[in-house]
Design a protein around this motif. Sequence first.
Motif, mmCIF file in Angstrom:
data_model
loop_
_atom_site.group_PDB
_atom_site.id
_atom_site.type_symbol
_atom_site.label_atom_id
_atom_site.label_comp_id
_atom_site.label_asym_id
_atom_site.label_seq_id
_atom_site.Cartn_x
_atom_site.Cartn_y
_atom_site.Cartn_z
ATOM 1 N N UNK A 104 12.059 -8.319 3.089
ATOM 2 C CA UNK A 104 11.218 -7.613 2.130
ATOM 3 C C UNK A 104 11.790 -6.108 1.975
ATOM 4 N N UNK A 105 11.127 -5.320 0.898
ATOM 5 C CA UNK A 105 11.109 -4.029 0.632
ATOM 6 C C UNK A 105 10.173 -4.053 -0.182
ATOM 7 N N UNK A 106 9.674 -2.413 0.528
ATOM 8 C CA UNK A 106 7.668 -2.039 0.098
ATOM 9 C C UNK A 106 8.263 -1.012 -0.252
ATOM 10 N N UNK A 107 8.551 -1.043 -2.301
ATOM 11 C CA UNK A 107 8.044 0.367 -2.879
ATOM 12 C C UNK A 107 6.460 1.268 -2.548
ATOM 13 N N UNK A 108 7.065 2.273 -3.373
ATOM 14 C CA UNK A 108 5.459 2.636 -3.705
ATOM 15 C C UNK A 108 5.804 2.937 -5.729
ATOM 16 N N UNK A 109 4.744 2.831 -6.703
ATOM 17 C CA UNK A 109 4.852 3.009 -7.866
ATOM 18 C C UNK A 109 3.624 4.112 -7.770
ATOM 19 N N UNK A 110 4.072 5.182 -8.376
ATOM 20 C CA UNK A 110 3.160 6.647 -8.288
ATOM 21 C C UNK A 110 1.530 6.284 -8.712
ATOM 22 N N UNK A 111 0.955 5.512 -9.924
ATOM 23 C CA UNK A 111 -0.068 4.844 -10.031
ATOM 24 C C UNK A 111 -0.009 3.532 -10.823
ATOM 25 N N UNK A 112 -1.316 3.850 -12.088
ATOM 26 C CA UNK A 112 -1.198 2.515 -12.497
ATOM 27 C C UNK A 112 -0.667 1.951 -13.346
ATOM 28 N N UNK A 113 -0.380 3.233 -13.981
ATOM 29 C CA UNK A 113 0.759 3.081 -15.324
ATOM 30 C C UNK A 113 1.860 2.286 -15.239
ATOM 31 N N UNK A 114 2.527 3.581 -13.774
ATOM 32 C CA UNK A 114 4.106 2.593 -13.549
ATOM 33 C C UNK A 114 3.623 1.187 -13.330
#
Length: 164
Positions: A104-114
């Motif tokens: 499993x790879x957990x990534x980060x989106x900067x905000x809701x629009x991304x």
Amino acid sequence: MPLYYYYFGVLNATLLFRTARWRPPLLSRHAARGCGHAPSYGKMAARALVQYVVLRGDLRREPLSWPLGALVAQACHAALAVTHAHYQHPDTAAYLDQGGSMRTVVLEAPDESALTTLAETLQQNSIDHKMWIEQPENIATCIVLRPYPKEEVHHHLKKFKLLK
């Protein structure tokens, strides 16, 4: 003492793990049902299946400041929902058959629009996923893809960094 025991109805295969006859329980269930999509271990080495989780990073920072446990719960809810929705897919079954070897790879989106842009991209490319919307606040918190071979979906996610 027997080589195995049951704990809350689950077989503890600690001692059976090293025997040649032991197979993960899900593999046995798939084979018993005759689903036809229980993988061979040789195939799994050739097709590395990965489940991607993309969490909103801004939820951890001011002004929202969600606790870490709340974010982990969002990822868990979404992962279970997408796994349930695509349980019959051969890649999902093969991923679950891996037991403790699941990737499993957990990534980060900067905000809701991304996050919403990613959801649109995935939908346009027919990539199975689940966007988790926290209720009653109606806040999009994360996206989880069903398990895929890495080479099929990685290019859609390469702009996101690992969650830290």
